[in-house]
Design an enzyme around this catalytic site. Structure first.
Site, PDB file in Angstrom:
ATOM      1  N   GLN A  15       0.817  -1.214   0.000  1.00 27.31           N
ATOM      2  CA  GLN A  15       0.000   0.000   0.000  1.00 27.31           C
ATOM      3  C   GLN A  15       0.852   1.266   0.000  1.00 27.31           C
ATOM      4  O   GLN A  15       0.403   2.317  -0.469  1.00 27.31           O
ATOM      5  CB  GLN A  15      -0.929   0.016   1.221  1.00 27.31           C
ATOM      6  N   CYS A  32     -19.688  -8.947   7.188  1.00 29.88           N
ATOM      7  CA  CYS A  32     -20.659  -9.400   6.212  1.00 29.88           C
ATOM      8  C   CYS A  32     -20.132  -9.303   4.786  1.00 29.88           C
ATOM      9  O   CYS A  32     -20.672  -9.906   3.881  1.00 29.88           O
ATOM     10  CB  CYS A  32     -21.936  -8.600   6.361  1.00 29.88           C
TER      11      CYS A  32
HETATM   12  C1  PLP Z   1      -1.013  -4.515   2.439  1.00 34.30           C
HETATM   13  C2  PLP Z   1      -1.262  -5.533   1.369  1.00 34.30           C
HETATM   14  N1  PLP Z   1      -0.466  -6.612   1.290  1.00 34.30           N
HETATM   15  C3  PLP Z   1      -0.629  -7.557   0.350  1.00 34.30           C
HETATM   16  C4  PLP Z   1      -1.618  -7.460  -0.595  1.00 34.30           C
HETATM   17  C5  PLP Z   1      -1.747  -8.554  -1.601  1.00 34.30           C
HETATM   18  O1  PLP Z   1      -1.337  -8.165  -2.883  1.00 34.30           O
HETATM   19  P1  PLP Z   1      -1.818  -8.969  -4.187  1.00 34.30           P
HETATM   20  O2  PLP Z   1      -3.267  -8.740  -4.297  1.00 34.30           O
HETATM   21  O3  PLP Z   1      -1.038  -8.414  -5.294  1.00 34.30           O
HETATM   22  O4  PLP Z   1      -1.532 -10.417  -3.941  1.00 34.30           O
HETATM   23  C6  PLP Z   1      -2.486  -6.334  -0.546  1.00 34.30           C
HETATM   24  C7  PLP Z   1      -3.604  -6.143  -1.506  1.00 34.30           C
HETATM   25  O5  PLP Z   1      -4.448  -6.963  -1.738  1.00 34.30           O
HETATM   26  C8  PLP Z   1      -2.304  -5.359   0.461  1.00 34.30           C
HETATM   27  O6  PLP Z   1      -3.104  -4.299   0.542  1.00 34.30           O
HETATM   28  S1  FES Z   2     -23.621 -11.488   7.331  1.00 36.13           S
HETATM   29 FE1  FES Z   2     -23.856 -10.059   8.908  1.00 36.13          FE
HETATM   30  S2  FES Z   2     -26.036  -9.994   9.164  1.00 36.13           S
HETATM   31 FE2  FES Z   2     -25.735 -11.139   7.327  1.00 36.13          FE
END
Ligand code: PLP
Ligand code: FES
Ligand code: PLP
Ligand code: FES
Lengths: 149, 392, 392
Positions: free
Chosen positions: C180, C326
């Site tokens: 990120q 959810c």
């Molecule tokens: C902090 C962080 N690490 C790892 C990943 C994994 O990266 P990727 O989706 O390229 O496998 C993400 C995003 O999904 C992420 O936000």
């Molecule tokens: S998954 Fe949270 S109320 Fe349905």
């Protein structure tokens, strides 16, 4: 991958072939990759007046053979014995690290030919001390794996 | 422009235009993360589902048995290590062959360091395993048999159905690396008794960096990429939507007229093999004469070395590959060619030309015309050739 | 067409046109396998080298310290398991935090099953680790510290340089997940004392399915994808040339005007946060007030539930994400929001809106206009809200 000079010597190799009634013949094999190089010398006095080679090997092996023959032609035996694989590689504007060992073949083939010549003629060259043409040489650098192996 | 003839389809293939067209919208229009709840994500989820189902159909597999990976190598690593880790309490013996792709071979070697025991089956002169030897290798602690479907160097196709049957009889998990077979052979995982199978899209005119592991329902396997809940919690990482969509399209194209594709390849390949055999002495075909991949021509050209040959072919615009040590950076000649009993020297002089959908008769004839003088030139330089000319 | 406002840049980003243009020739013109000796391969090798060097420069890393992977998750798995396996004879203790991405967290949990001991550091109300607690957690058998650079949910940026220094003092390998942070923060791996770092291209307007692991020269680590000799024998698999080229271009674009990019994001984000705080009661910002990613806005909206909120936002064309159970399929609310001390109910009502390069002031104002009535509608449905209206 290869320098222009390497490609030039590979595609137009100098001094390919055999010398009939050569004064010195040496053949070496590369322990690492199983390739073979054979060197023929015509010697007058202490001068190498002609040289030819045959190589079973990669682009780099062919180019280094070709360059090595050019570098020793017209030189004295002593000068030829002082030819190192590094000098050949440098004359070719360098080789990829994994291909440095191919240039060793060229150095060894020259030495092997002169070794045989010296033996036949009962000559002694201090440069050849400790040289064994049948020994498979293995001590030169090539591209290395990363630390994790 | 200089003539360029690509005969290295087993290394990788160009992507088909239809595949690229299908992928394009997913790069910057429909770019959402399929795990997201909003419409940018949802519409991608259905694209991924569609590709999964197209591919599943080509294999007679269920859609819930297809798990996308970052390529064929990852799929091989996953299939093997995933099963080994899941079943290590049951046993630590794995059976494979001496002719596997490095992705299988090196994974097995890594397992050995980790306390597993691996049997590497020999092959005959055609690269075929012997079913008896497979049976004899099975032990009470054997947990996995991993044998490739078709060999990437010499094209030999193994007796997968027989292997599948044996694995089933002994209740051993059976993985096969079908990266080279897919798109060139009809594969019915149910009929063949396959539990796990690795595929890769870039060998069938699809994108690079995407592969899959077929996992038969109920097969015990651990993940090797842990993290998010993608691929039904078995393979983490944001789904590579454009690549998955491209893989689906490539699979569809590969199987919609597979018979025609195979016929065309076989015809061209035989023309190539026959043409070269007529014009060049001291060469011979590696691999099985009939049970081989349609596009594979692997010949040993005696007395010369492969890298030098490839460089000269490259100068006239022909792209091939070789089992020579000198091309691999590893300095050992191809383990496959050694396993079929070639000597070091002969293995060195091997040339693999692999034909694909864009190969023409002209291309083949160009090679048949260009190769003989190059071989002759290299042989003239070779100290090994002298003896023959004198001796024979 | 209905208005569509994408505010989920932390999930994934659209690919920039310049990135796609750079990639296109590599799909079917320059398609060769870079490991091949012929010109179809060689020209690709230099494209890969160029991308590697572009990216290395943005990090002040060496070109031989960049190893491409199939994504950020694979890089995290590799960094952690690769070091754990390489150093397990030295020790089996790993330190991480409670707020890591699942790719790190689940990998650490897998290590625990494998006999490793893992310390999960707490964080404060802003999501920051406490340096004292890190120091106190270090043991003689600690082999790895893995702490994320910036959090994907709440945007908090950790004190990486201080962590790097401690790791160095104690001679412990330091891995950071900078998926990120990359493109949003200036990163100098040498200055920060980072040994291993995971990145992913699809978060910076590059392609999906490609990531990398920075490995400082000399760091002991095993491969996790074994096979061919690609990536200097450390990560097998045919190089994903188009994706690597795209990653390189995306990195170049991200860092050529990073200050401007950050300013723009911060301005828009603050406009969003302030606008929402003015118009909606009972909400508060999650994450650190200043040490946070420029595009991250994560707010808890009391008395409502995230999935319902996202669905309603989606109906008016706004794409966001939530830490609600959810939406995740796992039914546990976000581990990050729990770690910063939110109650279950409050965590449920969290909304993450992440701003990116294509976000406009209009988009932000549209959200500020649309969100309050939606929140009000959901609150009217909520049994939790009654009490408040009555009580306060
Ligand atoms: C902090 C962080 N690490 C790892 C990943 C994994 O990266 P990727 O989706 O390229 O496998 C993400 C995003 O999904 C992420 O936000
Ligand atoms: S998954 Fe949270 S109320 Fe349905
Ligand atoms: C038989 C076989 N297995 C595995 C692989 C690896 O596939 P990928 O390059 O997609 O990792 C290849 C090709 O390189 C192959 O030919
Ligand atoms: S002679 Fe074999 S690698 Fe050069």
């Amino acid at each position: 991958m290869y320098s222009e000079k390497v490609m030039d010597h590979f595609s137009n190799p100098r001094n390919v072939g055999e010398i009939e009634n050569a004064d010195a013949v040496g053949q070496v094999g590369n322990a690492k990759c199983g390739d073979i190089m054979k060197m023929y010398l015509k010697i007058e006095g202490d001068t190498i007046v002609d040289v030819k080679f045959k190589t079973f090997g990669c682009g780099s092996a062919i180019a280094t053979s070709s360059m090595a023959t050019e570098m020793i032609k017209g030189k004295t035996i002593k000068e030829a014995l002082n030819l190192t694989n590094r000098a050949v590689a440098e004359a070719l504007d360098g080789l990829p690290p994994v291909k440095m060992h191919c240039s060793v073949l060229a150095e060894q083939a020259v030495k092997a030919a002169i070794y045989n010549y010296a033996k036949e003629k009962g000559l002694h060259f201090e440069e050849l001390e400790g040289f064994n043409p049948d020994e498979e040489h293995d001590h030169h650098d090539h591209g290395h794996d990363e630390e994790d192996h | 422009m200089k003539k360029r003839v690509y005969l290295d389809y087993s290394a990788t293939t160009p992507m088909k235009k239809e595949v690229l067209d299908e992928m394009l919208p997913f790069f910057n229009v429909q770019f959402g993360n399929p795990s997201s709840i909003h419409c940018f994500g949802r519409e991608n989820k259905s694209a991924v589902d569609k590709a999964r189902s197209t591919i599943a159909k080509t294999l007679n597999a269920g859609v819930d048995e297809i798990f996308f990976t970052g390529g064929g190598s990852e799929a091989d690593n996953w299939g093997i290590k995933g099963v080994a880790n899941a079943l290590k309490d049951k046993g630590k013996h794995v059976i494979t062959t001496k002719v596997e792709h490095h992705a299988v071979l090196h994974t097995c070697q890594y397992l050995e360091k980790d306390g597993f025991d691996v049997t590497y089956l020999d092959v005959d002169q055609y690269g075929m395993i012997k079913i008896d030897e497979l049976k004899a290798a099975i032990r009470p602690d054997t947990i996995l048999i991993t044998i490739m479907f078709a060999n990437n160097e010499i094209g030999t196709i193994q007796p997968i159905k027989e292997i599948g049957k044996i694995a089933k009889d002994y209740k051993i998990t059976f993985h096969t690396d079908a990266v080279q077979a897919y798109g060139n052979v009809k594969i019915d995982v149910k009929d063949l008794g396959i539990d796990l199978m690795s595929l890769s899209a870039h060998k069938i005119y699809g994108p690079k960096g995407i592969g899959l592991l077929y996992i038969k329902k109920g097969t015990k396997i651990h993940p090797i990429i842990h993290g998010g809940a993608q691929e039904r919690r078995r393979r983490a990482g944001t789904e590579n939507v454009p690549a998955i969509v491209g893989f689906g399209k490539a699979a569809e194209l590969a199987y919609e007229n597979i018979d025609e594709h195979v016929n065309q390849l076989v015809t061209l390949r035989n023309r190539l093999i026959n043409g070269l055999q007529e014009k060049i002495p001291y060469i011979h075909l590696n691999g099985h004469p009939t049970k081989r991949l349609p596009g594979n021509c692997n010949i040993s050209i005696e007395f010369i070395e492969g890298e030098a040959l490839l460089l000269m072919l490259d100068m006239v615009g022909i792209a091939g590959s070789s089992g020579s040590a000198c091309t691999s950076g590893s300095l050992d000649p191809s383990h496959v060619l050694m396993a079929i009993g070639l000597t070091h020297e002969v293995a060195h002089g091997s040339l693999r030309l692999t034909i694909g959908d864009y190969t023409t008769e002209e291309d083949v004839d160009y090679v048949i015309e260009q190769l003989p003088p190059i071989v002759e030139r290299l042989r003239q330089m070779s100290p090994l050739y002298e003896k023959v000319k004198g001796g024979r």
